[in-house]
Enzyme design. Structure first.
Site, PDB file in Angstrom:
ATOM      1  CD  GLU A 263      -2.923  -1.085   2.355  1.00  0.00           C
ATOM      2  OE1 GLU A 263      -2.797  -0.186   3.217  1.00  0.00           O
ATOM      3  OE2 GLU A 263      -3.817  -1.957   2.409  1.00  0.00           O
ATOM      4  CG  HIS A 281      -6.147   0.559   4.844  1.00  0.00           C
ATOM      5  ND1 HIS A 281      -4.922  -0.023   4.989  1.00  0.00           N
ATOM      6  CD2 HIS A 281      -6.789   0.319   6.020  1.00  0.00           C
ATOM      7  CE1 HIS A 281      -4.804  -0.564   6.185  1.00  0.00           C
ATOM      8  NE2 HIS A 281      -5.935  -0.368   6.833  1.00  0.00           N
TER       9      HIS A 281
END
Length: 531
Positions: A263, A281
């Site tokens: 990420e 997220h």
């Protein structure tokens, strides 16, 4: 002089006002966290630093903060804070472990429902002026089996919501006791059974060596055909390439992911695939959750700076300054005893019994209990701290009993921790010598004297010749250095144990080589937080 706090990320005005109302001099600069150089220039003036995820609290930044006493992270994740560096400088690191639970659980439910009814694709199609009613045939959730991998704080909330949707809920969680499972209304199963039975699988575990790729290519191949998978926990729990292949083959009907192995996720084999729902997220991204964690961290930091009270600290026990000077080594010992037993125990724990003998029996046992419990729980959840561990243990139905007794042996004091499961009891004892270093002094009733190291190897075997030589030669041949080697046996020719303090954890092929000798009943590498 009033304590000074810097808020370098976007906290709510209400949280900032808490500092002001309690007489703390607060500076609110929500963009400062992204400017490393300017932050390093001003951090030396502050006693406290309140952050979210944008500010990186590095060793370099801490070196510029001689007055800093506490870092408060609004949220559970502290990947942006160098905790060992903070500990070395005496800076307490706090988080808010439970503020995001409901929000994350609701996001998992939302993704499951979006996936079942193909809502994102149907929405895009309709916005494009198409009326493809026959294309989007969904799945009814009522009566389907939801498999929870992890049934802790967030997983149990998901279970409650799913039961409200009239789903059947099964759960795999080594720390979930039968009594707690019954209370939640879920059926506790082993991982293999969950994988085979579940119509929908949702993950709620931290990322550890044990859980990494828990849904591997092999595990995905053994799932029920048409399974749908939801992950709002941590990237890395699923083999994303294998999941993409399962989707292409049609074995996996759909997937919904809020987290990814890397990420920010700008590229993934899952992007662009039909019936795959992806969000960036967002598990904790609700107004309520962000407000809750901001208010909590402000209250915790204010309490510490004004009264010395410590809450939700990741590197500091909840004890007074006077107690800490005396109890520090004993708190480390309690944690190490818990870590040892936690790493040795794979089955659900039903009870934890802690015996305090001699001088240690007169100390703050609540803090010592918390240290031991946190050590036990940390094997499955590295995010656990001394404050959250007892709450999690109670939620999972683990009974705690504590016994104090006067000095009974050669040691001025010692601690003995016993873990009870449905099938066995496992106990371990330790003490603190005059050098203030914790020692293990008894394992399985066998007397030893072992120093605690970051990397250790525990073995059990029959008391026969050749074991010491095999361990030494095998580790030496593979470049693993032994710092300390401790042996013990119940009687000549009977049960024997070895506990080795190593410079590094042996690689899996080395452990396999030792097992192949046939000399050992058990070989277990252990890792301890000795910082």
């Amino acid at each position: 002089m009033a304590p000074r706090v810097l808020v370098s990320d976007a906290l709510s005005e209400t949280a900032v006002q808490i500092f002001r109302d309690r007489g703390i001099d607060v500076t609110f600069d929500p963009t400062l966290g992204k400017d490393k150089e300017r932050l390093a220039q001003v951090i030396g003036d502050y006693d406290g630093l309140a952050v979210r995820s944008a500010t990186k609290v590095t060793e370099k930044l801490l070196a510029n903060a001689p007055n800093l006493k506490v870092v408060g992270r609004a949220g559970i994740g502290v990947d942006n804070v160098d905790i060992p560096a903070a500990s070395k400088r005496g800076v307490i690191v706090m988080n808010t472990p439970f503020g995001n639970s409901i929000t994350t659980a609701e996001h998992a439910i939302a993704l499951m429902m979006a996936l079942a009814r193909q809502i994102p694709e149907a929405n895009a199609s309709t916005h494009a002026g198409k009326w493809e009613k026959s294309r989007f045939m969904g799945m009814e959730l009522t009566g389907k089996t939801l498999g929870l991998i992890g049934c802790g704080n967030i997983g149990s909330i998901v279970a409650e919501r799913a039961l409200g949707l009239r789903m059947k809920v099964i759960a795999y969680d080594p720390f979930l006791g039968e009594e707690r499972a019954v209370k939640l209304g879920v059926h506790k199963v082993e991982l293999d059974e969950l994988i085979a039975r579940a119509d929908v699988i949702t993950l709620h575990v931290p990322l550890t060596d044990k859980t990494r790729n828990i849904l591997s290519a092999d595990a995905l191949a053994r799932t029920k055909k048409g399974v749908r998978i939801v992950n709002c926990a941590r990237g890395g729990l699923i083999d994303e390439a294998a999941l993409a292949e399962g989707l292409r083959s049609g074995h996996v009907a759909g997937a919904a992911l809020d987290v990814f192995a890397v990420e920010p996720a700008t590229d993934s084999p899952l992007f662009g695939m039909p019936n795959v729902v992806c969000t960036p997220h967002l598990g904790a991204s609700t107004t309520e959750a962000q407000e809750n964690v901001a208010l909590q961290v402000a209250e915790q930091m204010a309490d510490y700076l004004l009264t010395g009270a410590v809450s939700n600290a990741l590197n500091m026990p909840s004890v007074t300054a006077e107690e800490a000077a005396v109890m520090g080594p004993w708190l480390k010992l309690a944690a190490h005893l818990g870590e040892f037993i936690g790493q040795m125990t794979d089955e659900p724990i039903t009870a934890l019994n802690i015996l305090y003998d001699g001088t240690v029996a007169g100390m703050n046992l609540e803090a010592l209990n918390c240290a031991a419990i946190a050590g036990v729980m940390r094997a499955a959840n590295p995010d656990v701290n001394m404050v959250s561990a007892p709450v999690i243990a109670r939620e999972r139905g683990i009974a705690l009993s504590t016994t104090r007794q006067e000095k009974t042996g050669v040691f001025d004091g010692y601690i003995k921790v016993t873990v009870v499961t449905e099938d066995r009891e496992r106990s371990l004892a330790g003490t603190v010598f005059s050098d203030h270093k914790p020692r293990f002094i008894q394992i399985k009733g066998i007397t030893i004297d072992a120093e605690v190291g970051a990397h250790m190897l525990y073995t059990t075997n029959d008391d026969v010749p050749g074991v010491i030589g095999t361990l030494g030669m095998t580790l030496g041949r593979n470049g693993v250095n032994i710092a300390n080697f401790t042996l013990g046996r119940s009687a000549q020719g009977r049960d024997a144990i070895a506990l080795l303090y190593l410079d590094e954890t042996p690689a899996q092929p080395v452990l396999d080589e030792l097992r192949a000798t046939g000399l050992f009943r058990q070989i277990r590498p252990l890792v301890f937080d000795v910082g």
